[in-house]
Write a protein that holds these residues in place. Sequence first.
Motif, PDB file in Angstrom:
ATOM      1  N   GLY A  63       0.773  -1.230   0.000  1.00 38.98           N
ATOM      2  CA  GLY A  63       0.000   0.000   0.000  1.00 38.98           C
ATOM      3  C   GLY A  63       0.802   1.276   0.000  1.00 38.98           C
ATOM      4  O   GLY A  63       0.231   2.359  -0.070  1.00 38.98           O
ATOM      5  N   GLY A  64       2.107   1.179   0.108  1.00 39.37           N
ATOM      6  CA  GLY A  64       2.931   2.374   0.059  1.00 39.37           C
ATOM      7  C   GLY A  64       3.191   3.018   1.408  1.00 39.37           C
ATOM      8  O   GLY A  64       3.915   4.010   1.476  1.00 39.37           O
ATOM      9  N   MET A  65       2.615   2.451   2.490  1.00 36.31           N
ATOM     10  CA  MET A  65       2.818   3.035   3.811  1.00 36.31           C
ATOM     11  C   MET A  65       3.721   2.174   4.693  1.00 36.31           C
ATOM     12  O   MET A  65       4.552   2.701   5.430  1.00 36.31           O
ATOM     13  N   ASP A  66       3.533   0.843   4.600  1.00 38.19           N
ATOM     14  CA  ASP A  66       4.273  -0.063   5.468  1.00 38.19           C
ATOM     15  C   ASP A  66       5.028  -1.100   4.655  1.00 38.19           C
ATOM     16  O   ASP A  66       4.646  -1.441   3.528  1.00 38.19           O
ATOM     17  N   VAL A  67       6.091  -1.615   5.247  1.00 38.95           N
ATOM     18  CA  VAL A  67       6.817  -2.751   4.666  1.00 38.95           C
ATOM     19  C   VAL A  67       6.027  -3.993   5.075  1.00 38.95           C
ATOM     20  O   VAL A  67       6.074  -4.409   6.225  1.00 38.95           O
ATOM     21  N   ASP A  68       5.280  -4.601   4.143  1.00 43.98           N
ATOM     22  CA  ASP A  68       4.344  -5.655   4.529  1.00 43.98           C
ATOM     23  C   ASP A  68       4.299  -6.832   3.565  1.00 43.98           C
ATOM     24  O   ASP A  68       3.398  -7.669   3.653  1.00 43.98           O
ATOM     25  N   LEU A  69       5.249  -6.938   2.645  1.00 44.41           N
ATOM     26  CA  LEU A  69       5.255  -8.043   1.691  1.00 44.41           C
ATOM     27  C   LEU A  69       6.515  -8.884   1.842  1.00 44.41           C
ATOM     28  O   LEU A  69       7.610  -8.362   2.054  1.00 44.41           O
ATOM     29  N   HIS A  70       6.346 -10.203   1.728  1.00 43.84           N
ATOM     30  CA  HIS A  70       7.482 -11.116   1.617  1.00 43.84           C
ATOM     31  C   HIS A  70       8.209 -10.792   0.320  1.00 43.84           C
ATOM     32  O   HIS A  70       7.596 -10.401  -0.676  1.00 43.84           O
ATOM     33  N   LEU A  71       9.513 -10.971   0.317  1.00 42.13           N
ATOM     34  CA  LEU A  71      10.305 -10.671  -0.872  1.00 42.13           C
ATOM     35  C   LEU A  71       9.754 -11.388  -2.103  1.00 42.13           C
ATOM     36  O   LEU A  71       9.653 -10.807  -3.185  1.00 42.13           O
ATOM     37  N   GLY A  72       9.373 -12.664  -1.939  1.00 44.81           N
ATOM     38  CA  GLY A  72       8.872 -13.431  -3.066  1.00 44.81           C
ATOM     39  C   GLY A  72       7.483 -13.036  -3.519  1.00 44.81           C
ATOM     40  O   GLY A  72       7.059 -13.391  -4.630  1.00 44.81           O
ATOM     41  N   GLN A  73       6.741 -12.304  -2.672  1.00 45.21           N
ATOM     42  CA  GLN A  73       5.384 -11.881  -3.026  1.00 45.21           C
ATOM     43  C   GLN A  73       5.361 -10.590  -3.820  1.00 45.21           C
ATOM     44  O   GLN A  73       4.355 -10.271  -4.463  1.00 45.21           O
ATOM     45  N   ALA A  74       6.435  -9.837  -3.749  1.00 45.45           N
ATOM     46  CA  ALA A  74       6.437  -8.506  -4.357  1.00 45.45           C
ATOM     47  C   ALA A  74       6.419  -8.589  -5.881  1.00 45.45           C
ATOM     48  O   ALA A  74       7.254  -9.260  -6.483  1.00 45.45           O
ATOM     49  N   ILE A  75       5.466  -7.925  -6.500  1.00 45.77           N
ATOM     50  CA  ILE A  75       5.412  -7.836  -7.959  1.00 45.77           C
ATOM     51  C   ILE A  75       5.969  -6.499  -8.436  1.00 45.77           C
ATOM     52  O   ILE A  75       6.177  -6.297  -9.626  1.00 45.77           O
ATOM     53  N   LYS A  76       6.191  -5.616  -7.481  1.00 43.79           N
ATOM     54  CA  LYS A  76       6.814  -4.331  -7.797  1.00 43.79           C
ATOM     55  C   LYS A  76       7.520  -3.817  -6.554  1.00 43.79           C
ATOM     56  O   LYS A  76       7.253  -4.261  -5.424  1.00 43.79           O
ATOM     57  N   PHE A  77       8.432  -2.897  -6.743  1.00 43.75           N
ATOM     58  CA  PHE A  77       9.185  -2.320  -5.637  1.00 43.75           C
ATOM     59  C   PHE A  77       9.118  -0.802  -5.704  1.00 43.75           C
ATOM     60  O   PHE A  77       9.235  -0.208  -6.796  1.00 43.75           O
ATOM     61  N   LEU A  78       8.919  -0.184  -4.555  1.00 43.74           N
ATOM     62  CA  LEU A  78       8.991   1.267  -4.455  1.00 43.74           C
ATOM     63  C   LEU A  78      10.462   1.640  -4.309  1.00 43.74           C
ATOM     64  O   LEU A  78      11.179   1.051  -3.501  1.00 43.74           O
ATOM     65  N   ILE A  79      10.905   2.605  -5.075  1.00 43.74           N
ATOM     66  CA  ILE A  79      12.311   3.010  -5.062  1.00 43.74           C
ATOM     67  C   ILE A  79      12.440   4.356  -4.359  1.00 43.74           C
ATOM     68  O   ILE A  79      11.851   5.361  -4.782  1.00 43.74           O
ATOM     69  N   PHE A  80      13.202   4.349  -3.270  1.00 44.64           N
ATOM     70  CA  PHE A  80      13.472   5.584  -2.518  1.00 44.64           C
ATOM     71  C   PHE A  80      14.945   5.942  -2.667  1.00 44.64           C
ATOM     72  O   PHE A  80      15.820   5.080  -2.633  1.00 44.64           O
ATOM     73  N   GLY A  81      15.190   7.238  -2.833  1.00 42.73           N
ATOM     74  CA  GLY A  81      16.560   7.700  -2.970  1.00 42.73           C
ATOM     75  C   GLY A  81      16.643   9.203  -2.814  1.00 42.73           C
ATOM     76  O   GLY A  81      15.624   9.880  -2.592  1.00 42.73           O
ATOM     77  N   PRO A  82      17.844   9.764  -2.930  1.00 39.72           N
ATOM     78  CA  PRO A  82      18.017  11.218  -2.768  1.00 39.72           C
ATOM     79  C   PRO A  82      17.320  11.992  -3.885  1.00 39.72           C
ATOM     80  O   PRO A  82      17.489  11.694  -5.060  1.00 39.72           O
ATOM     81  N   ARG A  83      16.545  12.977  -3.478  1.00 39.71           N
ATOM     82  CA  ARG A  83      15.805  13.791  -4.426  1.00 39.71           C
ATOM     83  C   ARG A  83      16.712  14.843  -5.052  1.00 39.71           C
ATOM     84  O   ARG A  83      17.601  15.384  -4.390  1.00 39.71           O
ATOM     85  N   GLU A  84      16.502  15.086  -6.323  1.00 40.62           N
ATOM     86  CA  GLU A  84      17.293  16.122  -7.006  1.00 40.62           C
ATOM     87  C   GLU A  84      17.037  17.472  -6.353  1.00 40.62           C
ATOM     88  O   GLU A  84      15.933  17.788  -5.967  1.00 40.62           O
ATOM     89  N   GLY A  85      18.051  18.225  -6.215  1.00 36.42           N
ATOM     90  CA  GLY A  85      17.917  19.545  -5.633  1.00 36.42           C
ATOM     91  C   GLY A  85      18.380  19.595  -4.196  1.00 36.42           C
ATOM     92  O   GLY A  85      19.424  20.167  -3.892  1.00 36.42           O
ATOM     93  N   ASP A  86      17.613  18.918  -3.281  1.00 37.54           N
ATOM     94  CA  ASP A  86      17.971  18.988  -1.863  1.00 37.54           C
ATOM     95  C   ASP A  86      18.555  17.685  -1.328  1.00 37.54           C
ATOM     96  O   ASP A  86      19.052  17.638  -0.206  1.00 37.54           O
TER      97      ASP A  86
END
Length: 444
Positions: A338-361
Motif C-alpha cells: 500500500g505504500g505506507m508499510d513494509v508488509d510483503l514477503h520478498l517473493g510476493q512482491a510484484i513491484k518495488f517502491l524506489i526511494f533515494g536522494p531527491r534532485e535539488g535537496d
Amino acid sequence: MACASSSPRPKSGCIHLPVAARANARRRFGEPANPGRALGVKDVLQWLERVLADSSAGLSLTGVVISGPGEPLAEPAPVLETFRAVRAAHPELPLSLTTSGLCAQDADIKALAQELAASGVAKVTVLLDAVDPSLVEQIFAWIRPGKRTVPLPQASTMLVDAQAQAIRAFREAGLFVTARMTVYPGINEAHVEDVASVAAALGADLLALVPYVPAKVSAAAPAPAGPTGCTPAECASCGSSKSCGSKAPAAASDPEVGEVLAGEIDAPEALPSLAPGKLELLREAAARYIPLVPGADPCGEDILWMEHAGTSATLSPENPGLPGPSGARVNVAVASSGGMDVDLHLGQAIKFLIFGPREGDGLPSLLGVREAPEPGGGDKRWTDLAETLNDCFAILAASAGAHPREVLAEKGLSVLTAETDIQGAVDLLFGGGKKGGKKRIKAN
C-alpha cells in the motif's frame, strides 16, 4: 548463547558473527526472551567488511567470535566457512569460538577441533556450568544432543561427557581453552571448586567465573507454560525438565533458534543475583586449582550489537553495520502493498517502491516504482532482480528466504526484513531520524 546489554556500545572489543542457527540446549535462567536469528555467511561477511571500512565509527576490533545465537557445533559447516573467509581476508583478526561443547551425535569432535584450528581459530571458550549431571538438570530446561529428544537425566550425562571430550580435543588440536562457568545462586555455588578441578584436569588453560544475571522479560512476553509431556520442539516454554522430553520423544529436526526459542523466558521464580562479595570468594577458591581469566580480558567488552542482528536487531544512526549509499548504489527498494508499510514477503512482491536522494535537496524521497521479475526460474529470478535494482544498496521486505538473500548478497544487495513504516525505515537508512531512535529492522 546470546547475551544482551543495555549499556552504551563499546568502541573496542570482539565482534560476534551470528551464523550458528541450530539450538541443542536451553538454560532455565538468564536466557534472553528473543536470542535473535542467525544470518547467512555472506551477509555477516559483508557486514563485517562495512564495519571495518567505516573509519568514522571509531571502532577497534580485537577479534572475531562465533558464539550463537544457537550452538556453533550443532551445525559446524557455516561456522567453519565463516572462520576461513575471515582469516583469508583479515589474517590480523584473532578468531575464537564460544560453545557448550555439544556437537551433533554423528560428529567427530577430534576431527572438528582440528578443522577449527586449520581454519585459523586460536581460542575456544567452553561453557562449563557444572560437571555433575544432577546439577546440569537443575540448570537446563532441555538438552537435545541429536535429532531426537532425550530425557533430561540422560541428556545431562551426555552433555557432561561431551564437554570433557571437547576440552581434551581442543587442547590436543593446539587451541587455547577457557572454561567459563556461570554461577547460579543456590544451584552451583558450592560446585565451583569441583568445576575448577575438573577443568584443570582436562587441560583447560583458564577458568572464567561469571555471575548469573537475570534476563529482562518484556511485559508483552507470554507467561511460561506449566509442566507438560511435550518435546522442546513443540513447547519452548515448558518449565518442567522431567516431563519436557521425557515422554514419547518424537523424531524431528534440530530446532532453529528463531523457531524454538522465541517464546522462552525465565520462570516467575527467577533466581536472585549473586550476593555481594560472593564472586570474589569463589574466585579465590577456584584459583587454587586453575588460573583465572584476568579482569582486563581483551574481549571482556564485546561489541554485542552485531550478535543480535536477527529478530531483535534495531536500526540506529549509530550502527555502522547497516548498509548505506555507496558509489552507484544510492537507492533503497521497498516491498509494500500500500505504500505506507513494509508488509510483503520478498517473493510476493510484484513491484518495488524506489526511494533515494531527491534532485535539488538530496532528501530521501519516493523516486518511482519498478516491476519485479516474474516468479519462477530459480536463481535467475533473483539475479534479474539484482539487475533491476542495480542502483540500490538495500531491499526492505517483511520477510525473505535464506537462498534469495544469499544470491542477492553476492550481487551487492543487502536484504533487511522490517516491521515498521516505510518512511521511518528509509529515513534512518539514509542517516536521518532521532539520535538513538530505534526501529524494528531485522536481517533474517
